[in-house]
Design an enzyme around this catalytic site. Structure first.
Site, PDB file in Angstrom:
ATOM      1  N   SER A 124      67.167  40.207  67.904  1.00  0.00           N
ATOM      2  CA  SER A 124      67.295  40.788  66.563  1.00  0.00           C
ATOM      3  C   SER A 124      66.108  40.454  65.670  1.00  0.00           C
ATOM      4  O   SER A 124      65.960  41.043  64.601  1.00  0.00           O
ATOM      5  CB  SER A 124      68.584  40.286  65.898  1.00  0.00           C
ATOM      6  OG  SER A 124      68.555  38.870  65.768  1.00  0.00           O
ATOM      7  N   HIS A 145      68.464  46.744  70.610  1.00  0.00           N
ATOM      8  CA  HIS A 145      69.190  45.794  69.760  1.00  0.00           C
ATOM      9  C   HIS A 145      70.538  46.385  69.360  1.00  0.00           C
ATOM     10  O   HIS A 145      70.633  47.216  68.464  1.00  0.00           O
ATOM     11  CB  HIS A 145      68.342  45.469  68.521  1.00  0.00           C
ATOM     12  CG  HIS A 145      69.019  44.575  67.548  1.00  0.00           C
ATOM     13  ND1 HIS A 145      68.755  44.612  66.186  1.00  0.00           N
ATOM     14  CD2 HIS A 145      69.971  43.613  67.708  1.00  0.00           C
ATOM     15  CE1 HIS A 145      69.491  43.729  65.573  1.00  0.00           C
ATOM     16  NE2 HIS A 145      70.244  43.105  66.468  1.00  0.00           N
ATOM     17  N   GLU A 157      69.341  49.666  67.607  1.00  0.00           N
ATOM     18  CA  GLU A 157      67.962  49.681  67.143  1.00  0.00           C
ATOM     19  C   GLU A 157      67.020  49.602  68.341  1.00  0.00           C
ATOM     20  O   GLU A 157      67.073  48.643  69.113  1.00  0.00           O
ATOM     21  CB  GLU A 157      67.745  48.473  66.212  1.00  0.00           C
ATOM     22  CG  GLU A 157      66.421  48.424  65.522  1.00  0.00           C
ATOM     23  CD  GLU A 157      66.424  47.355  64.433  1.00  0.00           C
ATOM     24  OE1 GLU A 157      66.014  47.665  63.313  1.00  0.00           O
ATOM     25  OE2 GLU A 157      66.855  46.206  64.710  1.00  0.00           O
ATOM     26  N   ASN A 195      67.427  43.420  60.417  1.00  0.00           N
ATOM     27  CA  ASN A 195      67.441  42.069  59.855  1.00  0.00           C
ATOM     28  C   ASN A 195      66.391  41.859  58.778  1.00  0.00           C
ATOM     29  O   ASN A 195      66.560  40.993  57.915  1.00  0.00           O
ATOM     30  CB  ASN A 195      67.271  41.034  60.969  1.00  0.00           C
ATOM     31  CG  ASN A 195      68.591  40.721  61.648  1.00  0.00           C
ATOM     32  OD1 ASN A 195      69.643  41.126  61.181  1.00  0.00           O
ATOM     33  ND2 ASN A 195      68.543  40.010  62.744  1.00  0.00           N
TER      34      ASN A 195
END
Length: 287
Positions: A124, A145, A157, A195
């Site tokens: 991440s 991800h 992702e 993130n």
């Protein structure tokens, strides 16, 4: 390089924890044969328990037939031997978020898998390019991800490393969409899209609570009602795991500077062992 979803039959998953077991489950539900590997047999068994509980919940909620759930279970093989992933077409790594550990895993995967296998990481925050450099096939390494919990969350992702082949990027999108997910794409920059934006949001929510801007309930309620998110930052942090949030924020702080400095209260909670829902205590209490 020419790769296509039509040539993919067998999926490897390294790591049988929350993310790895979820990736194994959705892959098996789609019809792929799956090999799920972890370093200890008890971790593999815990992964199967997690998958079983999740499938049972889906059957109870009429989201999956009992026969379909049984078939998905039967498609997953557990192992502690990395060489058992040798004939997998795509291998997704979902181990601890530590660059040294991931580099070791990818060096080993590079050795044991077929030359045309695609190696993906569920990281991440960590660099796809750095992870790929541990292999002799960086063009076949990509970030896939998944979001937590994998069987529920629709988003995936796709992260493109410096040397990732465009055909591999296309395959990552196609594979994720075959699992009934929706994708977005990010360059290999710290935190990617998710993130990079999410962790400052969570940290600022924690700071607002720590500084007495509002109660924790009103901070979460304000963000839910004011921005239409399904849960506020403190509740979400508890669900992710406060230790996971802290580790991600520290990584971003190191890469991107003081705007990602972890909130003091987040560090204190982790030091106290209050990690959120998984420990029964975080910003809220859980049974």
């Amino acid at each position: 390089m020419t790769v296509s979803l039509d040539s993919v039959d067998r999926i490897g998953v390294v790591g049988a924890g929350t993310m790895g077991s979820g990736i194994a489950q959705v892959s098996a539900m789609t019809g792929y044969d799956v090999v799920m590997r972890d370093v200890e047999q008890e971790f593999v068994e815990t992964g199967f328990d997690t998958i079983g509980d999740s499938l049972d919940q889906m059957v109870a909620g009429d989201k999956l037939g009992a026969d379909e759930a049984d078939a998905a279970r039967e498609r997953i093989t557990g192992t502690t031997v990395l060489d058992d992933l040798a004939d997998c077409d795509i291998v997704v790594e979902a181990v601890v978020e530590n660059i040294d550990v991931k580099e070791d895993v990818f060096a080993d995967l590079d050795r044991v898998t077929d030359d045309d296998a695609v190696l993906a990481t569920n990281t991440s925050t960590l660099s796809i390019t750095t992870i790929a450099a541990a292999t002799e096939r960086p063009e076949q390494v990509v970030g896939i991800h998944f979001m937590n919990p994998v069987p529920v969350m629709k988003g995936v992702e796709i992260v493109v490393g410096e040397k990732t082949d465009p055909a591999v990027v296309d395959l990552a999108h196609d594979f994720s969409e075959a699992l009934d997910k929706e994708t977005w794409e990010s360059d290999d920059k710290p935190g990617f899209v998710s993130n990079r934006i999410l962790m400052p949001w969570i940290n600022e929510g924690i700071r607002a609570y720590d500084e007495g801007v509002a109660t924790k309930d009103d901070i979460d309620r304000g963000m839910e009602l004011g921005t239409n998110v399904p849960m506020g930052p403190l509740t979400l942090a508890d669900h992710i795991g406060l230790d996971v949030c802290l580790h991600a924020t520290e990584t971003l702080h190191e890469e991107l500077g003081d705007r990602y400095k972890p909130a003091y209260l987040l560090k204190r909670k982790v030091e106290a062992g209050d990690l959120g829902k998984k420990t029964g205590q975080g910003f809220y209490e859980y049974e």
